[in-house]
Design a protein around this motif. Sequence first.
Motif, PDB file in Angstrom:
ATOM      1  N   TRP B  98       0.825  -1.219   0.000  1.00 18.26           N
ATOM      2  CA  TRP B  98       0.000   0.000   0.000  1.00 18.26           C
ATOM      3  C   TRP B  98       0.854   1.263   0.000  1.00 18.26           C
ATOM      4  O   TRP B  98       0.570   2.238  -0.686  1.00 18.26           O
ATOM      5  N   LYS B  99       1.933   1.170   0.818  1.00 20.24           N
ATOM      6  CA  LYS B  99       2.805   2.337   0.906  1.00 20.24           C
ATOM      7  C   LYS B  99       3.335   2.718  -0.482  1.00 20.24           C
ATOM      8  O   LYS B  99       3.319   3.885  -0.888  1.00 20.24           O
ATOM      9  N   LEU B 121       3.371  -1.575 -10.434  1.00 17.62           N
ATOM     10  CA  LEU B 121       2.268  -1.121  -9.590  1.00 17.62           C
ATOM     11  C   LEU B 121       1.044  -1.984  -9.844  1.00 17.62           C
ATOM     12  O   LEU B 121       0.333  -2.387  -8.934  1.00 17.62           O
ATOM     13  N   TYR B 122       0.835  -2.290 -11.113  1.00 17.31           N
ATOM     14  CA  TYR B 122      -0.313  -3.113 -11.488  1.00 17.31           C
ATOM     15  C   TYR B 122      -0.207  -4.464 -10.781  1.00 17.31           C
ATOM     16  O   TYR B 122      -1.169  -4.960 -10.211  1.00 17.31           O
ATOM     17  N   ASP B 127      -1.604  -8.470  -6.708  1.00 17.33           N
ATOM     18  CA  ASP B 127      -1.239  -9.325  -5.578  1.00 17.33           C
ATOM     19  C   ASP B 127      -2.156  -9.072  -4.401  1.00 17.33           C
ATOM     20  O   ASP B 127      -2.657 -10.010  -3.766  1.00 17.33           O
ATOM     21  N   LEU B 128      -2.379  -7.800  -4.144  1.00 15.65           N
ATOM     22  CA  LEU B 128      -3.245  -7.464  -3.010  1.00 15.65           C
ATOM     23  C   LEU B 128      -4.633  -8.053  -3.210  1.00 15.65           C
ATOM     24  O   LEU B 128      -5.218  -8.601  -2.273  1.00 15.65           O
ATOM     25  N   CYS B 129      -5.073  -7.965  -4.425  1.00 16.46           N
ATOM     26  CA  CYS B 129      -6.414  -8.482  -4.680  1.00 16.46           C
ATOM     27  C   CYS B 129      -6.453  -9.986  -4.539  1.00 16.46           C
ATOM     28  O   CYS B 129      -7.416 -10.549  -4.003  1.00 16.46           O
ATOM     29  N   ILE B 130      -5.430 -10.616  -5.046  1.00 16.85           N
ATOM     30  CA  ILE B 130      -5.385 -12.080  -4.988  1.00 16.85           C
ATOM     31  C   ILE B 130      -5.454 -12.537  -3.540  1.00 16.85           C
ATOM     32  O   ILE B 130      -6.114 -13.516  -3.203  1.00 16.85           O
ATOM     33  N   HIS B 131      -4.835 -11.784  -2.682  1.00 12.61           N
ATOM     34  CA  HIS B 131      -4.834 -12.171  -1.267  1.00 12.61           C
ATOM     35  C   HIS B 131      -6.013 -11.573  -0.538  1.00 12.61           C
ATOM     36  O   HIS B 131      -5.941 -11.340   0.663  1.00 12.61           O
ATOM     37  N   LYS B 132      -7.046 -11.285  -1.310  1.00 16.09           N
ATOM     38  CA  LYS B 132      -8.315 -10.844  -0.717  1.00 16.09           C
ATOM     39  C   LYS B 132      -8.185  -9.555   0.080  1.00 16.09           C
ATOM     40  O   LYS B 132      -8.861  -9.338   1.070  1.00 16.09           O
ATOM     41  N   LEU B 133      -7.273  -8.739  -0.303  1.00 15.55           N
ATOM     42  CA  LEU B 133      -7.117  -7.483   0.432  1.00 15.55           C
ATOM     43  C   LEU B 133      -7.773  -6.322  -0.325  1.00 15.55           C
ATOM     44  O   LEU B 133      -7.537  -5.155  -0.034  1.00 15.55           O
ATOM     45  N   ASN B 136      -9.976  -3.468   1.549  1.00 17.50           N
ATOM     46  CA  ASN B 136      -9.121  -2.543   2.270  1.00 17.50           C
ATOM     47  C   ASN B 136      -8.454  -1.568   1.327  1.00 17.50           C
ATOM     48  O   ASN B 136      -8.432  -0.358   1.554  1.00 17.50           O
ATOM     49  N   LEU B 137      -7.921  -2.132   0.284  1.00 16.85           N
ATOM     50  CA  LEU B 137      -7.227  -1.327  -0.711  1.00 16.85           C
ATOM     51  C   LEU B 137      -8.161  -0.259  -1.273  1.00 16.85           C
ATOM     52  O   LEU B 137      -7.828   0.907  -1.401  1.00 16.85           O
TER      53      LEU B 137
END
Lengths: 86, 789
Positions: B98-99, B121-122, B127-133, B136-137
Amino acid sequence: MRVQVEGWHAVGTWTWNAEDDACGICRLAFDGCCPDCRIPGDDCPIVWGECSHPFHMHCIVKWIGVQGNNVQRCPMCRREWQFKSS
Amino acid sequence: MQRASRAQVTDKDKWNKPVGEPAKKRLRTLTNEQEPLNSSVSSSEKMETDKDGISASGRNLPSTRPQIGENRAHPKKMIISLKKEKPKLPETFEEDTWKKLKMSVHAVHREQPVEQSFEELYKAVEDLCIHKLGPNLYSRLQNDCEEHIKSEIESLVGQPDDATIFLETVEACWQKHCNQMSLIRSIFLYLDRTYVIQSSNVCSLWAMGLQSFRKHLNSAPEVQNKIVSGMLSLILQERSGDMVNRSLLRNLLRMLAQLQLYSSFETAFLADTESFYRQEGSDKLQDLDIPNYLLFVERRIEEEHDRIGHYLDIQTKKPLISKLDAQLLEAHAQTIVDKGFEILMTQHRIKDLQRLYNLLLRVNGLSNIRQAFSAYIKKTGVEIVMNDERGLEMVQDLLDFKARLDELLEQAFASNDELSHALKDAFETLINARQNKPAELIAKFVDQQLRSGGKGISEQESELILERVLILFRYLQGKDVFEAFFKKDLAKRLLLNKSASIDAEKAIISKLKQECGSSFTNKLEGMFKDMELSKDIMTAYSNSSVTSELSVHVLTTGYWPAYPPAPLNLPKEILDHQEAFEKFYLSKHQGRRLTWQNSLAHCSLKATFRPNAAGRKELLVSLYQAAVLLLFNGSDELSFSEIAGAVGMDDKELRVTLQSLACAKIKILNKSPKGRDVEDGDSFTFNSKFESKQLRIKVNSIQLKETQEENDKTTESVFQDRQYQVDAAIVRVMKARKSLSHTLLISELFKILKFPVTPPDLKKRIESLIEREYLERDRDSPSVYKYLA
């Protein structure tokens, strides 16, 4: 002779030479026509009986037709109807 | 999508390898790779990696590749290795990623270059999405964007008041927002396409941007109001004729539309438009004459359409144009018509009238036009009809007027049905505004057209004229007046052989028949028949007799106009012929009486003025003239009284006849003393010095023509005929109703009778019928009539 007539162009008008003005059957003028006709003149002629009473031809023919087998009489003078021979 | 699905395929493969490995490796790749973001080398290398993810040459997974191949061959082994290890993420994974993303978002917001490559960045987002985040994002991103937008919009508060500058600032701000949001969306595309799509109550990143933009704009009403009023003032400037930055307006309006704030602008805009045009409409109407006002309106409408085409939203079109119509046209429709219509009609300005028609049609102004149209026709037409000086030209004037109106109707008013009805009605009113005279003149006009000695116009032309005259005839109420005059003229044409063409005559009779039915034309047709019959009689007569000098028309009295008796002592030469013919005719047709119409007869005479050839002439004269001339065979000089005694003519007729022989251009007789008028003491001699180049000379009889008296007679005879029609109508009505009150009877009669009558006339006829015992008054109530069978 100073002046001679070369040609003459005249205009005459004819009317029925009946003593009465109107037909004794339909009461319409001889100058006009019987009630069934629209145009006066040759198409709706006037006829005279031996008794010298004039009628529209159409009117008297109809009248005679109505008389049937009885003796046909002039509607004006009750004498036997005969067309006046020309 | 292709790319994403391929990524998923690779992911599945990755789960088959010892877990932890890929994540670790990937992390290393993400953090360690130091190449500048926009380096093409790096991204192409990356692409290669992705594509060849399975091949051994991949940098990321060199050692695992062969294993996979083996594993596929022996699936059981794979199951065992799955159980062995559990996937686990580093604790700081989310925060770190996120940072990194946040930095780039901020960079985007500050319009600085983004440090990391977009690819990287993409991947991070992915990755964040894959890990169900994803959730939050999303909320973090939303917060960031909202904060930024808020500050952006706050910066708009307190900007200078100048409309253009302020709007340009706003436009720039919006543009920036759009650019930034689209860049951010590109980076967070994976989020947009997975989390956002899968969750129902989350809107897309773009919409999220718009939403917060709207939210903050709403919380800064000053800015919003300034935008709207700024735009309105720009539009006002444009309406006043200045050039304004149209693309600026277009962009801002698109912005409002996207932010769903357009309606607030639209309401203000329409109100503004309404008041602007209300003012301008009444101002311009004061300053400009009607044609220019209409031009101005037309231009305004065009401009507003242009405005819609260039920057306004299409949904504004209808309300805007209707406001325009209401203020510029509807409010002033009556004034426009009152002030402008008549002048335009008088000046025959087709273009302007067309404009007026088209514009007023937009606002249901047709009834205004119709009223003015019919008022104009009536006014102008009645002027023509009432104009005594023009005489016969009145008909031509009416025809021209009608032709002009027809042209206008077709070219300016698109042959509108309602208006053509109005035209008909108006013409009917105006032509009957004056009793009898129009009918008389129309008949005269037709006579002129049909008479020979034409004015050098072709047959088609004359037929066209007659066609148009008959249209006027159609409007006439006093058709019987027309008939009487037409008949009189027709008789003259036929008897004096003056008709230009029998075909034309028959054509017009058949047209009249179409128009009024056969009872109208029976007598007219009878006249033609008489002409034919006369021809037959003459053939028969000339076969039986030697004289070829004679030609006679025998007319059936009822068909022809009534001719007054004309006494005349016929000269012996003629009398013999006449008697011979009469005898012949009566022997053919028994029971008839023949009356000779001396006033209609004419003769050709051979006159010998001097014994030589030059002294012999042929004279075409009327029978009256012939009778007078023949007297001079016996004596050289005759006094007026001698002549009068010999011919036995009507005194007035005789004077006119003598005048035509002795006082006109052609002098067959000499009068002493000389002078224009024939007096009692005058005496006449045969003019043996008469000279003329022509052999055949037509001696014009001084008009037996339309004296006022004659016209009055015709009119009177028409009224006489009308009496019978009135009688017949009364009897017909009463026979049907048996008993009827006076007023009801009168109103019934007005409905039936086709010519104008007055109640006193009707009353007279009713009285006469009571006298003749067709009707009687009711004993109890004298205003009720009863029919007597």
